[in-house]
Design an enzyme around this catalytic site. Sequence first.
Site, PDB file in Angstrom:
ATOM      1  N   ALA A 197     -22.684   2.389   0.236  1.00 10.77           N
ATOM      2  CA  ALA A 197     -22.801   3.634   0.995  1.00 10.77           C
ATOM      3  C   ALA A 197     -23.245   4.793   0.109  1.00 10.77           C
ATOM      4  CB  ALA A 197     -21.471   3.962   1.660  1.00 10.77           C
ATOM      5  N   TYR A 233       0.853  -1.184   0.000  1.00 14.23           N
ATOM      6  CA  TYR A 233       0.000   0.000   0.000  1.00 14.23           C
ATOM      7  C   TYR A 233       0.886   1.230   0.000  1.00 14.23           C
ATOM      8  CZ  TYR A 233      -4.023  -2.925   1.483  1.00 14.23           C
ATOM      9  OH  TYR A 233      -5.023  -3.860   1.572  1.00 14.23           O
TER      10      TYR A 233
END
Length: 360
Positions: free
Chosen positions: A243, A91
């Site tokens: 969401a 990451y």
Amino acid sequence: MYPAGAPVKPTSLIRLLPRPPVARIRRNVSSVREKVSLGRDKFVVSRQGFGCMGFDAFYFTAQKTSEADAINLVRKATSMGVTHFDTAQFYGNKGENETMLGKALSEISRGSVQIATKGGIGKNFAPDGTPKLVRSSIEASLKRLGTDYVDLFYLARIDTKVPIEDTVGELKLMVQEGKIRHIGLSEASSKTIERADSVHPIAAVQIEWSLFAREFEKEVIPMCRKLGVGIVAYSPLGKGVLAGLFKSSSDIPKGDFRTMVPRLSDKHFDENFAKVQQLVPIAEAKGCSTGQLALAWVHHQGIDVCPIPGTTSEKHLAQNVAALGVELSREEIEKLSSLFPIGSIKGGRYPPGAPTFERN
């Protein structure tokens, strides 16, 4: 809210769930007070964790999150009771995500938080389960994180060219050396999980689990429960779709990994989003958002499940934590599940050829 006692046995998901007398949302939930034990060795983490990927990897917003803002948000999460943080060696550029997390947690008692990281990725982002690579990558992670050990180390993807027994055997040695506390797998098939667990107890398997991704329920989750392996759910908000982050495929920023996800493509997005829209009236009736409703569904799947939603927003962090206060009755869980039957979402979770659990 959740039953306690003996480890979860393989059974119907519904039988794992409590039946609250009244389905409601407890509006005063502002911190994670509950814990969950993962695996037979009872690795204890906060009931909801925090996925750090979105700070600097794969997902892109109009403005990249600065290290200072990321650190502040992680510390805010700890103040709200979150103790389980998930990162990875790949990451960010050269492990920037791990470095950031190490800085964020440096002023917090090491024993009060659980750090999970992932590795086993080699050149060209291909799985590499060779013992030498895995060992060297863990050593590098420890330096970036500024710690003597990681609580949970996952093989990020399974290298089918290396026997899983060899890879887990090396990880077992590193457990004995005290460099990692627990071993996990990500995107592993039921057979791979069983083989790995025969070498050393697997504490957790990380899977993409949400109303938008239920493929693991056929074989992987039953195997985890047969063996007593914990379940960590990544992307519990369906890569943001549940969401309401995106209303169409064109809303996804250019360069964002999600533009390559088949189920979010022009071909499939509208049909899949129509399913998501079915959550709106249910969420409104319960006084919560669709994201909180979807996250609550994951929380209600059993006492062996820990979702790790990620965010770069303090507002969304608070909303995610508040989802722990959304109580669902058995009937509501069944209703939500019926709106998203296994296999009903069109398109794959990843681009063709990706090293997912179906391929190992």
